[in-house]
Design a protein around this motif. Structure first.
Motif, PDB file in Angstrom:
ATOM      1  N   GLU A  34      29.246  19.945  42.323  1.00 40.78           N
ATOM      2  CA  GLU A  34      30.251  19.898  41.251  1.00 40.78           C
ATOM      3  C   GLU A  34      31.075  18.621  41.339  1.00 40.78           C
ATOM      4  OE1 GLU A  34      34.191  22.398  40.873  1.00 40.78           O
ATOM      5  OE2 GLU A  34      32.454  23.640  40.359  1.00 40.78           O
ATOM      6  N   ASN A  35      31.411  18.242  42.552  1.00 42.72           N
ATOM      7  CA  ASN A  35      32.188  17.028  42.784  1.00 42.72           C
ATOM      8  C   ASN A  35      31.423  15.798  42.306  1.00 42.72           C
ATOM      9  OD1 ASN A  35      34.683  15.981  44.071  1.00 42.72           O
ATOM     10  ND2 ASN A  35      33.240  14.906  45.385  1.00 42.72           N
ATOM     11  N   ALA A  36      30.128  15.740  42.613  1.00 47.20           N
ATOM     12  CA  ALA A  36      29.296  14.606  42.199  1.00 47.20           C
ATOM     13  C   ALA A  36      29.179  14.531  40.685  1.00 47.20           C
ATOM     14  CB  ALA A  36      27.916  14.719  42.836  1.00 47.20           C
ATOM     15  N   ILE A  37      28.969  15.679  40.045  1.00 49.25           N
ATOM     16  CA  ILE A  37      28.810  15.715  38.584  1.00 49.25           C
ATOM     17  C   ILE A  37      30.114  15.350  37.885  1.00 49.25           C
ATOM     18  CG2 ILE A  37      28.407  17.283  36.634  1.00 49.25           C
ATOM     19  CD1 ILE A  37      26.406  18.765  38.517  1.00 49.25           C
ATOM     20  N   LYS A  38      31.202  15.811  38.454  1.00 49.67           N
ATOM     21  CA  LYS A  38      32.500  15.616  37.811  1.00 49.67           C
ATOM     22  C   LYS A  38      32.961  14.162  37.829  1.00 49.67           C
ATOM     23  CE  LYS A  38      37.261  17.276  38.041  1.00 49.67           C
ATOM     24  NZ  LYS A  38      38.208  18.194  38.711  1.00 49.67           N
ATOM     25  N   HIS A  39      32.669  13.443  38.901  1.00 43.74           N
ATOM     26  CA  HIS A  39      33.261  12.115  39.085  1.00 43.74           C
ATOM     27  C   HIS A  39      32.304  10.959  38.789  1.00 43.74           C
ATOM     28  CE1 HIS A  39      36.945  13.774  40.716  1.00 43.74           C
ATOM     29  NE2 HIS A  39      36.246  14.523  41.541  1.00 43.74           N
ATOM     30  N   ASN A  40      31.098  11.251  38.302  1.00 43.09           N
ATOM     31  CA  ASN A  40      30.136  10.187  38.034  1.00 43.09           C
ATOM     32  C   ASN A  40      29.627  10.228  36.598  1.00 43.09           C
ATOM     33  OD1 ASN A  40      29.422   8.806  40.785  1.00 43.09           O
ATOM     34  ND2 ASN A  40      29.532  10.989  41.236  1.00 43.09           N
ATOM     35  N   VAL A  41      29.320   9.056  36.089  1.00 41.58           N
ATOM     36  CA  VAL A  41      28.713   8.941  34.759  1.00 41.58           C
ATOM     37  C   VAL A  41      27.310   9.540  34.812  1.00 41.58           C
ATOM     38  CG1 VAL A  41      27.811   7.323  33.045  1.00 41.58           C
ATOM     39  CG2 VAL A  41      30.026   6.886  34.135  1.00 41.58           C
ATOM     40  N   ILE A  42      26.988  10.356  33.796  1.00 42.82           N
ATOM     41  CA  ILE A  42      25.645  10.925  33.681  1.00 42.82           C
ATOM     42  C   ILE A  42      25.170  10.664  32.252  1.00 42.82           C
ATOM     43  CG2 ILE A  42      24.228  13.000  33.894  1.00 42.82           C
ATOM     44  CD1 ILE A  42      26.386  14.214  35.655  1.00 42.82           C
ATOM     45  N   SER A  43      24.225   9.753  32.115  1.00 39.97           N
ATOM     46  CA  SER A  43      23.731   9.389  30.790  1.00 39.97           C
ATOM     47  C   SER A  43      22.272   8.969  30.895  1.00 39.97           C
ATOM     48  CB  SER A  43      24.565   8.244  30.213  1.00 39.97           C
ATOM     49  OG  SER A  43      24.402   7.068  31.000  1.00 39.97           O
ATOM     50  N   LYS A  44      21.673   8.719  29.732  1.00 39.93           N
ATOM     51  CA  LYS A  44      20.284   8.279  29.726  1.00 39.93           C
ATOM     52  C   LYS A  44      20.152   6.927  30.408  1.00 39.93           C
ATOM     53  CE  LYS A  44      16.280   8.049  26.683  1.00 39.93           C
ATOM     54  NZ  LYS A  44      15.794   8.201  25.274  1.00 39.93           N
ATOM     55  N   ALA A  45      21.153   6.067  30.196  1.00 42.56           N
ATOM     56  CA  ALA A  45      21.133   4.740  30.819  1.00 42.56           C
ATOM     57  C   ALA A  45      21.435   4.818  32.310  1.00 42.56           C
ATOM     58  CB  ALA A  45      22.144   3.826  30.126  1.00 42.56           C
ATOM     59  N   LYS A  46      22.266   5.799  32.677  1.00 38.90           N
ATOM     60  CA  LYS A  46      22.643   5.964  34.093  1.00 38.90           C
ATOM     61  C   LYS A  46      22.453   7.417  34.518  1.00 38.90           C
ATOM     62  CE  LYS A  46      25.971   2.250  34.842  1.00 38.90           C
ATOM     63  NZ  LYS A  46      27.363   1.952  35.290  1.00 38.90           N
ATOM     64  N   PRO A  47      21.222   7.834  34.726  1.00 39.15           N
ATOM     65  CA  PRO A  47      21.014   9.209  35.196  1.00 39.15           C
ATOM     66  C   PRO A  47      21.592   9.372  36.601  1.00 39.15           C
ATOM     67  CG  PRO A  47      18.968   7.972  35.288  1.00 39.15           C
ATOM     68  CD  PRO A  47      19.952   7.089  34.588  1.00 39.15           C
ATOM     69  N   LEU A  48      22.112  10.561  36.856  1.00 38.05           N
ATOM     70  CA  LEU A  48      22.663  10.843  38.189  1.00 38.05           C
ATOM     71  C   LEU A  48      21.600  11.559  39.010  1.00 38.05           C
ATOM     72  CD1 LEU A  48      25.112  10.833  40.124  1.00 38.05           C
ATOM     73  CD2 LEU A  48      25.699  13.097  39.209  1.00 38.05           C
ATOM     74  N   ILE A  49      21.248  10.960  40.114  1.00 35.67           N
ATOM     75  CA  ILE A  49      20.255  11.549  41.028  1.00 35.67           C
ATOM     76  C   ILE A  49      20.987  11.993  42.292  1.00 35.67           C
ATOM     77  CG2 ILE A  49      18.137  11.165  42.338  1.00 35.67           C
ATOM     78  CD1 ILE A  49      17.451   8.947  40.316  1.00 35.67           C
ATOM     79  N   ILE A  50      20.918  13.279  42.576  1.00 36.51           N
ATOM     80  CA  ILE A  50      21.580  13.847  43.756  1.00 36.51           C
ATOM     81  C   ILE A  50      20.513  14.302  44.740  1.00 36.51           C
ATOM     82  CG2 ILE A  50      23.203  15.579  44.614  1.00 36.51           C
ATOM     83  CD1 ILE A  50      24.356  15.763  41.801  1.00 36.51           C
ATOM     84  N   ASN A  51      20.626  13.849  45.969  1.00 38.50           N
ATOM     85  CA  ASN A  51      19.689  14.243  47.023  1.00 38.50           C
ATOM     86  C   ASN A  51      20.350  15.289  47.920  1.00 38.50           C
ATOM     87  OD1 ASN A  51      17.684  12.185  46.318  1.00 38.50           O
ATOM     88  ND2 ASN A  51      19.194  10.735  47.080  1.00 38.50           N
ATOM     89  N   VAL A  52      19.663  16.403  48.107  1.00 33.81           N
ATOM     90  CA  VAL A  52      20.142  17.461  49.002  1.00 33.81           C
ATOM     91  C   VAL A  52      19.113  17.611  50.120  1.00 33.81           C
ATOM     92  CG1 VAL A  52      20.876  19.859  49.215  1.00 33.81           C
ATOM     93  CG2 VAL A  52      21.254  18.631  47.060  1.00 33.81           C
TER      94      VAL A  52
END
Length: 293
Positions: free
Chosen positions: A203-221
């Motif tokens: 939730e913290n990562a999604i909330k504080h980062n831009v998520i768009s087609k130009a800048k997809p957010l990739i989270i590694n767990v």
């Protein structure tokens, strides 16, 4: 002895009680000798002995009596000490449990606050049906919160179910612009973790980062060496949503209270990485173990 224990039960009164006990023993032995000697002297032809011989006889009796009573006192002290330790441990556990309950109750409204923000965005950007589906899935997640609401630790397997359900909801909003790489061996599924901790990091990562087609957010767990790491590239938003500043602080406090371990937070300006220790049940500080020892 029983009277003095009842009158002076506290540890701070031990010295007073022992001194009075010693005087009582000495006076009792001397009194019994005096009365017994006087009674025996009434018998014709009986000679009890002079004062020096009587003192020589009384001293070993007094010493033996004091040594015997000292053993009783040592046993009594040991019993009280164990009882005091048990009571102190129970008090500490009660205090820590109360702190954990407060932190857990703090995390749930934090989750509710952020999901309402997400719902608002879905209502603005998507159809009414998408918002309804979001609410339905959100109710399933709150069912999990109710079931795990009274536990300090849950299995990683259960936490993953909750976290993946949360990501599924977020995917309704971001589509393929939000990507998760899960690298978790099945051997780690039964390890224990603080409830909602993984979800709060996502939730913290999604909330504080831009998520768009130009800048997809990739989270590694990733789970490695009995530690779970959540890692993402930093893509700061130009405008930030209101923050309760609860997430990381809440997790860190709960880990500290439960296991004494801390989080590893790394921000090099390019990537943000948080590592959570996976907890063994034996490491849990708040337990229901029997403390009668």
């Amino acid at each position: 002895m029983i009277y003095l224990r009842r009158k002076y039960p506290a540890f701070r009164d031990d010295a007073k009680r022992i001194v009075l006990f010693f005087l009582a023993i000495t006076c009792t032995v001397v009194l019994v000798d005096f009365l017994g000697g006087n009674l025996l002297s009434l018998i014709p032809g009986f000679h009890y002995g002079d004062e020096i011989s009587r003192i020589k006889m009384l001293l070993p009796i007094i010493l033996i009596t004091i040594m015997t009573m000292a053993i009783y006192e040592a046993i009594y002290y040991n019993i009280r000490l164990k009882k005091s330790i048990r009571q102190e441990e129970k008090s500490k556990q009660a205090i820590v449990q109360a702190q954990l309950d407060a932190l857990r109750n703090q995390a749930q409204p934090h989750f509710f606050f952020n999901t309402l923000n997400t719902l608002r965005d879905i209502i603005d950007q998507n159809s009414k049906e998408d918002a309804k589906e979001f609410v339905d899935k959100l109710s399933d997640m709150y069912r999990f919160l109710l079931e795990a609401g009274n536990t300090n630790l849950i299995s990683l397997r259960e936490e993953l179910k909750f976290a993946k359900a949360y990501i599924h909801i977020q995917s309704e909003r971001f589509g393929t612009n939000l990507k998760l790489n899960w690298n978790i061996p099945e051997t780690s599924y039964e390890s224990m973790i603080v409830p909602m901790s993984l979800q709060l990091l996502l939730e913290n990562a999604i909330k504080h980062n831009v998520i768009s087609k130009a800048k997809p957010l990739i989270i590694n767990v990733v789970v490695k060496e009995n530690k779970l790491t959540v890692d993402n590239r930093i893509q700061p938003k130009s405008t930030q949503l209101p923050s309760t500043k609860v997430g990381l602080t809440n997790i860190e406090k709960r880990y500290g209270l439960i296991s004494g371990e801390s989080l590893e937070i790394n921000n090099d300006g390019n990537r943000f990485r948080v590592t959570l220790p996976l907890v063994k049940v034996s490491d849990e500080k708040i337990s229901n173990e029997n403390t009668d020892y």
